[in-house]
Scaffold this motif. Structure first.
Motif, PDB file in Angstrom:
ATOM      1  N   TYR A  24       0.828  -1.214   0.000  1.00 45.59           N
ATOM      2  CA  TYR A  24       0.000   0.000   0.000  1.00 45.59           C
ATOM      3  C   TYR A  24       0.860   1.261   0.000  1.00 45.59           C
ATOM      4  CZ  TYR A  24      -4.582  -2.150   0.720  1.00 45.59           C
ATOM      5  OH  TYR A  24      -5.749  -2.839   0.553  1.00 45.59           O
ATOM      6  N   THR A  25       1.822   1.330   0.907  1.00 38.40           N
ATOM      7  CA  THR A  25       2.614   2.554   1.016  1.00 38.40           C
ATOM      8  C   THR A  25       3.465   2.780  -0.230  1.00 38.40           C
ATOM      9  OG1 THR A  25       4.308   1.363   2.273  1.00 38.40           O
ATOM     10  CG2 THR A  25       2.654   2.559   3.532  1.00 38.40           C
ATOM     11  N   SER A  26       3.989   1.700  -0.799  1.00 34.84           N
ATOM     12  CA  SER A  26       4.781   1.823  -2.016  1.00 34.84           C
ATOM     13  C   SER A  26       3.921   2.307  -3.179  1.00 34.84           C
ATOM     14  CB  SER A  26       5.420   0.474  -2.352  1.00 34.84           C
ATOM     15  OG  SER A  26       6.128   0.565  -3.563  1.00 34.84           O
ATOM     16  N   ARG A  33       4.238  10.198  -7.268  1.00 32.26           N
ATOM     17  CA  ARG A  33       5.231  10.585  -8.281  1.00 32.26           C
ATOM     18  C   ARG A  33       4.578  10.741  -9.645  1.00 32.26           C
ATOM     19  NH1 ARG A  33       8.649   7.141  -5.281  1.00 32.26           N
ATOM     20  NH2 ARG A  33       8.133   5.375  -6.597  1.00 32.26           N
ATOM     21  N   ARG A  34       3.631   9.842  -9.961  1.00 28.27           N
ATOM     22  CA  ARG A  34       2.921   9.955 -11.238  1.00 28.27           C
ATOM     23  C   ARG A  34       2.109  11.241 -11.304  1.00 28.27           C
ATOM     24  NH1 ARG A  34       0.259   4.163 -12.672  1.00 28.27           N
ATOM     25  NH2 ARG A  34      -0.960   5.551 -13.995  1.00 28.27           N
ATOM     26  N   LEU A  35       1.501  11.634 -10.177  1.00 25.59           N
ATOM     27  CA  LEU A  35       0.757  12.886 -10.124  1.00 25.59           C
ATOM     28  C   LEU A  35       1.690  14.066 -10.362  1.00 25.59           C
ATOM     29  CD1 LEU A  35      -1.823  14.519  -9.490  1.00 25.59           C
ATOM     30  CD2 LEU A  35      -1.165  14.419  -7.082  1.00 25.59           C
ATOM     31  N   SER A  49      -7.161  12.429 -13.339  1.00 25.79           N
ATOM     32  CA  SER A  49      -7.283  10.975 -13.182  1.00 25.79           C
ATOM     33  C   SER A  49      -6.258  10.432 -12.193  1.00 25.79           C
ATOM     34  CB  SER A  49      -7.160  10.281 -14.535  1.00 25.79           C
ATOM     35  OG  SER A  49      -5.849  10.394 -15.030  1.00 25.79           O
ATOM     36  N   GLU A  50      -5.024  10.936 -12.254  1.00 30.49           N
ATOM     37  CA  GLU A  50      -3.995  10.470 -11.316  1.00 30.49           C
ATOM     38  C   GLU A  50      -4.345  10.866  -9.882  1.00 30.49           C
ATOM     39  OE1 GLU A  50      -1.666   8.435 -11.845  1.00 30.49           O
ATOM     40  OE2 GLU A  50      -1.405   8.487 -14.005  1.00 30.49           O
ATOM     41  N   HIS A  51      -4.878  12.065  -9.709  1.00 33.56           N
ATOM     42  CA  HIS A  51      -5.266  12.520  -8.364  1.00 33.56           C
ATOM     43  C   HIS A  51      -6.389  11.640  -7.816  1.00 33.56           C
ATOM     44  CE1 HIS A  51      -7.372  15.228  -5.460  1.00 33.56           C
ATOM     45  NE2 HIS A  51      -6.144  15.256  -4.993  1.00 33.56           N
ATOM     46  N   ARG A  52      -7.368  11.333  -8.647  1.00 33.57           N
ATOM     47  CA  ARG A  52      -8.480  10.487  -8.212  1.00 33.57           C
ATOM     48  C   ARG A  52      -7.978   9.100  -7.804  1.00 33.57           C
ATOM     49  NH1 ARG A  52     -11.542  10.686 -12.603  1.00 33.57           N
ATOM     50  NH2 ARG A  52     -12.540  12.606 -11.934  1.00 33.57           N
ATOM     51  N   THR A  53      -7.074   8.537  -8.593  1.00 34.58           N
ATOM     52  CA  THR A  53      -6.514   7.219  -8.288  1.00 34.58           C
ATOM     53  C   THR A  53      -5.715   7.246  -6.987  1.00 34.58           C
ATOM     54  OG1 THR A  53      -6.327   6.802 -10.658  1.00 34.58           O
ATOM     55  CG2 THR A  53      -5.132   5.327  -9.209  1.00 34.58           C
ATOM     56  N   LEU A  54      -4.919   8.300  -6.807  1.00 36.51           N
ATOM     57  CA  LEU A  54      -4.110   8.428  -5.602  1.00 36.51           C
ATOM     58  C   LEU A  54      -4.985   8.529  -4.359  1.00 36.51           C
ATOM     59  CD1 LEU A  54      -1.467   8.827  -4.076  1.00 36.51           C
ATOM     60  CD2 LEU A  54      -1.565  11.241  -4.696  1.00 36.51           C
ATOM     61  N   VAL A  55      -6.024   9.339  -4.417  1.00 39.11           N
ATOM     62  CA  VAL A  55      -6.920   9.502  -3.263  1.00 39.11           C
ATOM     63  C   VAL A  55      -7.616   8.176  -2.947  1.00 39.11           C
ATOM     64  CG1 VAL A  55      -9.036  10.622  -2.476  1.00 39.11           C
ATOM     65  CG2 VAL A  55      -7.231  11.972  -3.538  1.00 39.11           C
ATOM     66  N   SER A  56      -7.996   7.440  -3.977  1.00 42.19           N
ATOM     67  CA  SER A  56      -8.627   6.142  -3.777  1.00 42.19           C
ATOM     68  C   SER A  56      -7.666   5.173  -3.073  1.00 42.19           C
ATOM     69  CB  SER A  56      -9.063   5.563  -5.118  1.00 42.19           C
ATOM     70  OG  SER A  56      -9.536   4.259  -4.972  1.00 42.19           O
ATOM     71  N   LYS A  57      -6.408   5.134  -3.522  1.00 39.80           N
ATOM     72  CA  LYS A  57      -5.401   4.263  -2.897  1.00 39.80           C
ATOM     73  C   LYS A  57      -5.185   4.641  -1.433  1.00 39.80           C
ATOM     74  CE  LYS A  57      -3.847   1.594  -6.245  1.00 39.80           C
ATOM     75  NZ  LYS A  57      -3.972   0.158  -6.197  1.00 39.80           N
ATOM     76  N   ALA A  80      -3.795  17.199  -3.022  1.00 36.69           N
ATOM     77  CA  ALA A  80      -4.727  18.216  -3.515  1.00 36.69           C
ATOM     78  C   ALA A  80      -3.992  19.512  -3.830  1.00 36.69           C
ATOM     79  CB  ALA A  80      -5.830  18.456  -2.494  1.00 36.69           C
ATOM     80  N   ARG A  81      -3.025  19.874  -2.989  1.00 34.38           N
ATOM     81  CA  ARG A  81      -2.237  21.090  -3.245  1.00 34.38           C
ATOM     82  C   ARG A  81      -1.433  20.954  -4.533  1.00 34.38           C
ATOM     83  NH1 ARG A  81      -0.620  20.907   2.222  1.00 34.38           N
ATOM     84  NH2 ARG A  81       1.494  20.384   1.559  1.00 34.38           N
ATOM     85  N   VAL A  82      -0.849  19.771  -4.732  1.00 30.98           N
ATOM     86  CA  VAL A  82      -0.054  19.532  -5.945  1.00 30.98           C
ATOM     87  C   VAL A  82      -0.960  19.584  -7.182  1.00 30.98           C
ATOM     88  CG1 VAL A  82       1.308  17.805  -7.195  1.00 30.98           C
ATOM     89  CG2 VAL A  82       1.774  18.257  -4.789  1.00 30.98           C
ATOM     90  N   ALA A  83      -2.126  18.936  -7.086  1.00 25.22           N
ATOM     91  CA  ALA A  83      -3.041  18.902  -8.229  1.00 25.22           C
ATOM     92  C   ALA A  83      -3.595  20.288  -8.527  1.00 25.22           C
ATOM     93  CB  ALA A  83      -4.195  17.927  -7.937  1.00 25.22           C
TER      94      ALA A  83
END
Length: 89
Positions: A24-26, A33-35, A49-57, A80-83
């Protein structure tokens, strides 16, 4: 090494759980990093899309106990700040 049977089982179980938490943490670090890469590229659709996936994880990691709830909230806030930086105002 433990002599008691139940303790041997507990050691094995703890190792399995540790590896699950590491997965999970990895994954969260990888998606972060992808975001950041998507933000650097300036692709707003990819950032979303990357932000949504990251928040879900992150939410799944908190739900399973791999992350503390406050840690999950902090990472989601940071994401969220990065996005938001990628969106033109």
């Amino acid at each position: 090494m433990a002599n008691i049977h139940s303790q041997k089982k507990r050691i094995l179980r703890a190792e399995r759980e540790r590896l699950e938490n590491r997965r999970y943490t990895s994954a969260i670090k990888t998606y972060f990093r992808r975001l950041e890469t998507a933000v650097a590229a300036g692709d707003a659709e990819l950032v979303t899309s990357e932000h949504r996936t990251l928040v879900s994880k992150i939410d799944k990691a908190v739900k399973t106990g791999a992350l503390h709830p406050n840690t999950g909230a902090r990472r989601k806030s940071r994401a969220a700040r990065v996005a938001k930086a990628a969106r033109p105002e």
